[in-house]
Design a protein around this motif. Structure first.
Motif, mmCIF file in Angstrom:
data_model
loop_
_atom_site.group_PDB
_atom_site.id
_atom_site.type_symbol
_atom_site.label_atom_id
_atom_site.label_comp_id
_atom_site.label_asym_id
_atom_site.label_seq_id
_atom_site.Cartn_x
_atom_site.Cartn_y
_atom_site.Cartn_z
ATOM 1 N N ALA A 280 -42.487 7.042 -11.944
ATOM 2 C CA ALA A 280 -42.597 7.568 -13.236
ATOM 3 C C ALA A 280 -42.258 8.813 -13.510
ATOM 4 N N PRO A 281 -42.142 9.152 -14.539
ATOM 5 C CA PRO A 281 -41.745 10.623 -14.830
ATOM 6 C C PRO A 281 -42.872 11.733 -14.446
ATOM 7 N N PRO A 282 -42.740 12.966 -14.303
ATOM 8 C CA PRO A 282 -43.908 13.724 -13.952
ATOM 9 C C PRO A 282 -44.860 13.826 -15.018
ATOM 10 N N TYR A 283 -46.058 14.225 -14.811
ATOM 11 C CA TYR A 283 -47.386 14.253 -15.516
ATOM 12 C C TYR A 283 -47.311 14.770 -16.789
ATOM 13 N N ASP A 284 -46.495 15.910 -16.858
ATOM 14 C CA ASP A 284 -46.471 16.651 -18.032
ATOM 15 C C ASP A 284 -45.541 16.275 -19.238
ATOM 16 N N GLU B 192 -48.601 2.823 -20.229
ATOM 17 C CA GLU B 192 -47.476 1.668 -19.796
ATOM 18 C C GLU B 192 -47.328 1.595 -18.520
ATOM 19 N N TYR B 193 -46.966 2.733 -17.847
ATOM 20 C CA TYR B 193 -46.500 2.849 -16.600
ATOM 21 C C TYR B 193 -47.720 2.281 -15.539
ATOM 22 N N ALA B 194 -48.917 2.708 -16.144
ATOM 23 C CA ALA B 194 -49.994 2.077 -15.004
ATOM 24 C C ALA B 194 -49.969 0.609 -15.223
ATOM 25 N N SER B 195 -49.770 -0.137 -16.374
ATOM 26 C CA SER B 195 -49.943 -1.293 -16.374
ATOM 27 C C SER B 195 -48.754 -2.078 -15.768
ATOM 28 N N ARG B 196 -47.437 -1.377 -15.321
ATOM 29 C CA ARG B 196 -46.645 -2.016 -14.470
ATOM 30 C C ARG B 196 -46.986 -2.575 -13.141
#
Length: 425
Positions: free
Chosen positions: A24-28, A37-41
């Motif tokens: 995923a891209p960095p947190y900020d 959305e990334y978490a659901s992948r």
């Protein structure tokens, strides 16, 4: 000067599935919706570590940080994360195109541990201001996980290109390829050859490093180390993970970050009148606004874009060279005052439009988003050209800092390719 070293990183094993679903891209740079959305992948996606979820029944806001630590430890125990067999450096290559262009560029970095140093030593240098609340959040993550979950981005002088060549030519044991949503192809390649590692470490030993991206995380790591007190020998807290890129790399790209004013006590006509005191104003379509100010900037002149709703935009050029810089009444250097981002903040927003503080300002790297003002709950947007890498270097070297979010190095360093636990020092 810069002290770097190889390390034993943690990487996802094949048990977790395709790497594309884990990074995923960095947190900020993630909104809450993007994070979710990334978490659901994939249950192992890195955002579960970097941006742990707050549950409604959590007893405090700090529970989520322990959730990140528990996940990290669990993934190590069940084999989801695998430790390298030996200390390595990583060659990190990104193939990409600048938004709006079809030309493919390549940027090469080396991921290593770097010794964190106070700014006043002049070894690792910042170039922009930071937000205190973001550092508190990153400190909680670091304290509970005892790991650097993401890699920050730094630059070094390399006029001969020798270090870039050493990074690019170093033999690697494998190559991991992944593709991010913005169309960037990422390659992570462990460098295990002791001679190649030592050559890169030696070449970097007399270099300064400019933080290009990750000021909050660097300052967090520095504060964490300072909290340990004086030690007679090196400890894990002395180091953090950084992707280091040569300023001579032809793939080094710097993009602007545009400002969106969420509210204003002034009407559109009042804004135009106030800005018309110091700018020549030419009406145009918001669809061509970025192109027009880029062209003016390429010709060596200063220009800003201003976007209102209904597709109405204005190209703003200064009425007389140097007139805008003379309006800035601070003790900053002339070089810092002369930056477009300084003029935008101190002259346009603060002096002419009366904006106090940063709460009314939203940021976007997307010129189309900045141009579509009403869709994003703003009253007016300001588009600008980016500072140069040389601007960043000279201002940082002089001990000054640009305003927050002055630079945007593209593409971002992807999170989830490698993690470093302080327990593996």
């Amino acid at each position: 000067m810069a002290s770097i070293r190889p390390f034993t990183g943690l990487r996802y094993s094949s048990l977790c599935g395709p790497i594309d679903s884990l990074t995923a891209p960095p947190y900020d740079v993630l909104s809450q919706a993007q994070r979710d959305e990334y978490a659901s992948r994939e249950p192992h996606n890195v955002v579960h570590l970097t941006l742990p979820e707050q549950h409604g029944d959590d007893r405090s806001k700090f529970v989520k940080y322990m959730r990140s630590s528990t996940l990290l430890n669990g993934w190590r125990k069940d084999g989801s994360l695998k430790l390298e067999d030996c200390p390595v450096l990583y060659r990190y290559v990104q193939d990409f195109s600048i938004p709006g262009s079809s030309e493919v560029l390549r940027r090469s970095s080396v991921i290593a541990l770097i010794k964190v140093e106070p700014y006043d030593k002049g070894i690792v240098l910042p170039h922009e201001q930071t937000f205190p609340k973001h550092k508190e959040d990153r400190m909680r993550i670091l304290e509970t996980t005892r790991a650097h979950l993401e890699c920050i981005f730094g630059l070094f002088d390399d006029p001969s290109g020798d270090i870039l060549a050493a990074i690019q030519s170093a033999p690697c044991s494998e190559s991991v390829e992944t593709h991010s949503d913005e169309g960037v192809t990422h390659f992570l390649e462990p460098i295990t050859d002791p001679g190649a590692i030592q050559a890169i470490v030696d070449l970097m030993s007399d270099k300064k490093v400019w933080i290009a991206d990750g000021h909050h995380r660097y300052e967090t790591a520095l504060a964490y180390r300072e909290g340990m007190g004086e030690k007679s020998e090196l400890i894990p807290e002395d180091f953090m993970m950084m992707a280091l890129c040569s300023i001579s790399d032809p793939g080094l790209v710097l993009l602007p970050t545009h400002r969106m004013l969420k509210s204003s006590s002034l009407s559109k006509d009042e804004i135009l009148t106030k800005l018309g005191e110091v700018f020549e104003m030419r009406q145009t379509s918001t669809t061509t606004l970025m192109y027009e100010i880029e062209k003016i900037g390429t010709d060596g002149n200063r220009a800003f874009g201003m976007a209102f709703d209904s597709g109405v935009g204005y190209v703003m050029t200064e009425k007389s060279p140097g007139s805008l810089v003379s309006l800035i009444q601070t003790n900053d250097s002339d070089e810092l005052k002369d930056l477009d981002v300084s003029i935008l903040h101190q002259v346009i927003l603060q002096q002419l439009l009366g904006v106090k503080g940063l709460e009314q300002i939203a940021y976007t790297r997307d010129p189309e988003e900045a141009a579509n003002v009403s869709e994003h709950g703003a009253v007016v947007s300001f588009l600008m050209n980016p500072p140069t890498v040389d601007d960043m270097k000279s201002i940082a070297t002089a001990g000054e800092k640009m305003p927050q979010k002055s630079t945007y190095y593209y593409p971002k360093v992807l999170s989830g390719l490698v993690i470093w636990s302080l327990n593996d020092f």
